[in-house]
Write a protein that holds these residues in place. Structure first.
Motif, PDB file in Angstrom:
ATOM      1  N   VAL A 198     -51.432 -39.666 -15.588  1.00 48.30           N
ATOM      2  CA  VAL A 198     -52.833 -40.074 -15.535  1.00 48.30           C
ATOM      3  C   VAL A 198     -53.234 -40.286 -14.082  1.00 48.30           C
ATOM      4  N   ILE A 199     -54.399 -39.773 -13.740  1.00 45.70           N
ATOM      5  CA  ILE A 199     -55.003 -40.048 -12.440  1.00 45.70           C
ATOM      6  C   ILE A 199     -56.108 -41.066 -12.669  1.00 45.70           C
ATOM      7  N   VAL A 200     -56.039 -42.178 -11.950  1.00 45.71           N
ATOM      8  CA  VAL A 200     -57.070 -43.210 -12.041  1.00 45.71           C
ATOM      9  C   VAL A 200     -57.996 -43.012 -10.842  1.00 45.71           C
ATOM     10  N   ALA A 201     -59.160 -42.430 -11.104  1.00 45.64           N
ATOM     11  CA  ALA A 201     -60.140 -42.119 -10.063  1.00 45.64           C
ATOM     12  C   ALA A 201     -61.452 -42.799 -10.415  1.00 45.64           C
ATOM     13  N   THR A 202     -61.397 -44.103 -10.489  1.00 48.02           N
ATOM     14  CA  THR A 202     -62.538 -44.927 -10.885  1.00 48.02           C
ATOM     15  C   THR A 202     -62.830 -45.935  -9.781  1.00 48.02           C
ATOM     16  N   PRO A 203     -63.895 -46.707  -9.911  1.00 52.98           N
ATOM     17  CA  PRO A 203     -64.119 -47.776  -8.934  1.00 52.98           C
ATOM     18  C   PRO A 203     -62.919 -48.737  -8.890  1.00 52.98           C
ATOM     19  N   PRO A 204     -62.593 -49.258  -7.711  1.00 45.82           N
ATOM     20  CA  PRO A 204     -61.390 -50.082  -7.540  1.00 45.82           C
ATOM     21  C   PRO A 204     -61.257 -51.273  -8.481  1.00 45.82           C
ATOM     22  N   HIS A 205     -62.357 -51.877  -8.896  1.00 42.61           N
ATOM     23  CA  HIS A 205     -62.226 -53.051  -9.764  1.00 42.61           C
ATOM     24  C   HIS A 205     -61.671 -52.687 -11.146  1.00 42.61           C
ATOM     25  N   LEU A 206     -61.606 -51.401 -11.476  1.00 42.45           N
ATOM     26  CA  LEU A 206     -61.066 -50.951 -12.757  1.00 42.45           C
ATOM     27  C   LEU A 206     -59.609 -50.484 -12.670  1.00 42.45           C
ATOM     28  N   HIS A 207     -59.101 -50.288 -11.477  1.00 44.42           N
ATOM     29  CA  HIS A 207     -57.768 -49.707 -11.304  1.00 44.42           C
ATOM     30  C   HIS A 207     -56.668 -50.484 -12.017  1.00 44.42           C
ATOM     31  N   HIS A 208     -56.658 -51.792 -11.857  1.00 42.94           N
ATOM     32  CA  HIS A 208     -55.564 -52.603 -12.393  1.00 42.94           C
ATOM     33  C   HIS A 208     -55.414 -52.411 -13.896  1.00 42.94           C
ATOM     34  N   SER A 209     -56.459 -52.629 -14.649  1.00 41.90           N
ATOM     35  CA  SER A 209     -56.348 -52.541 -16.113  1.00 41.90           C
ATOM     36  C   SER A 209     -56.015 -51.127 -16.572  1.00 41.90           C
ATOM     37  N   MET A 210     -56.586 -50.138 -15.921  1.00 40.30           N
ATOM     38  CA  MET A 210     -56.335 -48.752 -16.322  1.00 40.30           C
ATOM     39  C   MET A 210     -54.920 -48.307 -15.977  1.00 40.30           C
ATOM     40  N   ALA A 211     -54.471 -48.649 -14.791  1.00 38.01           N
ATOM     41  CA  ALA A 211     -53.105 -48.282 -14.389  1.00 38.01           C
ATOM     42  C   ALA A 211     -52.080 -48.991 -15.264  1.00 38.01           C
ATOM     43  N   ILE A 212     -52.299 -50.266 -15.552  1.00 44.38           N
ATOM     44  CA  ILE A 212     -51.374 -51.023 -16.407  1.00 44.38           C
ATOM     45  C   ILE A 212     -51.297 -50.383 -17.790  1.00 44.38           C
ATOM     46  N   ALA A 213     -52.444 -50.041 -18.367  1.00 47.23           N
ATOM     47  CA  ALA A 213     -52.460 -49.427 -19.697  1.00 47.23           C
ATOM     48  C   ALA A 213     -51.692 -48.107 -19.688  1.00 47.23           C
ATOM     49  N   ALA A 214     -51.894 -47.301 -18.652  1.00 51.17           N
ATOM     50  CA  ALA A 214     -51.200 -46.010 -18.567  1.00 51.17           C
ATOM     51  C   ALA A 214     -49.702 -46.207 -18.378  1.00 51.17           C
ATOM     52  N   LEU A 215     -49.326 -47.115 -17.506  1.00 55.57           N
ATOM     53  CA  LEU A 215     -47.902 -47.376 -17.276  1.00 55.57           C
ATOM     54  C   LEU A 215     -47.226 -47.880 -18.542  1.00 55.57           C
ATOM     55  N   GLU A 216     -47.856 -48.826 -19.207  1.00 54.35           N
ATOM     56  CA  GLU A 216     -47.263 -49.378 -20.422  1.00 54.35           C
ATOM     57  C   GLU A 216     -47.159 -48.327 -21.534  1.00 54.35           C
ATOM     58  N   ALA A 217     -47.978 -47.283 -21.450  1.00 49.51           N
ATOM     59  CA  ALA A 217     -47.893 -46.185 -22.419  1.00 49.51           C
ATOM     60  C   ALA A 217     -46.862 -45.140 -21.984  1.00 49.51           C
ATOM     61  N   GLY A 218     -46.181 -45.405 -20.871  1.00 50.75           N
ATOM     62  CA  GLY A 218     -45.132 -44.503 -20.403  1.00 50.75           C
ATOM     63  C   GLY A 218     -45.628 -43.315 -19.602  1.00 50.75           C
ATOM     64  N   LYS A 219     -46.844 -43.403 -19.071  1.00 52.28           N
ATOM     65  CA  LYS A 219     -47.407 -42.302 -18.283  1.00 52.28           C
ATOM     66  C   LYS A 219     -47.094 -42.492 -16.806  1.00 52.28           C
ATOM     67  N   HIS A 220     -46.936 -41.364 -16.104  1.00 51.39           N
ATOM     68  CA  HIS A 220     -46.897 -41.402 -14.648  1.00 51.39           C
ATOM     69  C   HIS A 220     -48.327 -41.669 -14.196  1.00 51.39           C
ATOM     70  N   VAL A 221     -48.494 -42.371 -13.059  1.00 51.35           N
ATOM     71  CA  VAL A 221     -49.835 -42.745 -12.611  1.00 51.35           C
ATOM     72  C   VAL A 221     -50.018 -42.426 -11.134  1.00 51.35           C
ATOM     73  N   LEU A 222     -51.127 -41.757 -10.826  1.00 51.35           N
ATOM     74  CA  LEU A 222     -51.597 -41.595  -9.463  1.00 51.35           C
ATOM     75  C   LEU A 222     -52.904 -42.360  -9.396  1.00 51.35           C
ATOM     76  N   CYS A 223     -52.940 -43.390  -8.567  1.00 48.40           N
ATOM     77  CA  CYS A 223     -54.106 -44.265  -8.487  1.00 48.40           C
ATOM     78  C   CYS A 223     -54.806 -44.063  -7.146  1.00 48.40           C
ATOM     79  N   GLU A 224     -56.112 -43.935  -7.202  1.00 46.99           N
ATOM     80  CA  GLU A 224     -56.891 -43.867  -5.977  1.00 46.99           C
ATOM     81  C   GLU A 224     -56.751 -45.161  -5.199  1.00 46.99           C
ATOM     82  N   LYS A 225     -56.997 -45.086  -3.911  1.00 45.23           N
ATOM     83  CA  LYS A 225     -56.982 -46.283  -3.089  1.00 45.23           C
ATOM     84  C   LYS A 225     -58.378 -46.887  -3.050  1.00 45.23           C
ATOM     85  N   PRO A 226     -58.521 -48.133  -2.848  1.00 43.19           N
ATOM     86  CA  PRO A 226     -57.447 -49.127  -2.820  1.00 43.19           C
ATOM     87  C   PRO A 226     -56.842 -49.297  -4.214  1.00 43.19           C
ATOM     88  N   MET A 227     -55.560 -49.484  -4.208  1.00 43.12           N
ATOM     89  CA  MET A 227     -54.809 -49.579  -5.452  1.00 43.12           C
ATOM     90  C   MET A 227     -55.280 -50.748  -6.323  1.00 43.12           C
TER      91      MET A 227
END
Length: 161
Positions: free
Chosen positions: A85-114
């Motif tokens: 999953v690529i998280v390319a959203t506004p930074p205030h959304l990164h944490h919840s989206m990346a956590i959900a993807a990681l917990e689902a076992g997905k690799h994650v590329l997150c835009e900066k700021p992380m």
């Protein structure tokens, strides 16, 4: 983030028959850059795109030839056909989206700021380490010559630490 890169590199081996199936969360400028880059690779294939606005997800899917579009990132990260999953959203959304993807076992590329703060960043790193997936931050401008020179000056203690 940035742990387990060797497993991602192995999964991106161009000698492999199957490309990594990628879902993109976000439809803005960052997502379009990733999609453009993926067109030149045979190791990644965008299979889904997500926007909280269904019409934007649909338009992006049509524009980029992506077979699936959705309005809820939680559905994307639960999809067993999506590996990364690529998280390319506004930074205030990164944490919840990346956590959900990681917990689902997905690799994650997150835009900066992380993340918005150190606590969020540490939380993301802790979960990436626990689940053993690749988690990386996109720093697309890091190799610009001016930035490389700044890095050298810092390494030489010329401008400080």
């Amino acid at each position: 983030m940035g742990h387990s890169e060797s497993s991602l590199v192995a999964s991106l081996d161009p000698s492999l028959d199957d490309p990594v199936r990628v879902g993109i969360i976000g439809t803005g400028f960052g997502a379009s850059l990733h999609l453009s880059a993926m067109r030149s690779l045979n190791t990644l294939i965008p299979v889904a795109i997500c926007s909280r606005r269904p019409e934007r997800a649909r338009a992006a899917a049509l524009d980029h030839g992506i077979p699936t579009h959705m309005a809820d990132y939680r559905n994307m990260v639960r999809d067993p056909d999506i590996e990364a999953v690529i998280v390319a959203t506004p930074p205030h959304l990164h944490h919840s989206m990346a956590i959900a993807a990681l917990e689902a076992g997905k690799h994650v590329l997150c835009e900066k700021p992380m993340a918005r703060n150190l606590a969020e960043a540490r939380d993301m790193l802790r979960i990436a380490d626990r689940v053993g997936t690749v988690a990386m931050v996109n720093n697309q401008l890091r190799f610009l010559p001016v930035r490389m020179r700044i890095h050298e000056l810092i390494a030489e203690n010329y401008i400080g630490e």
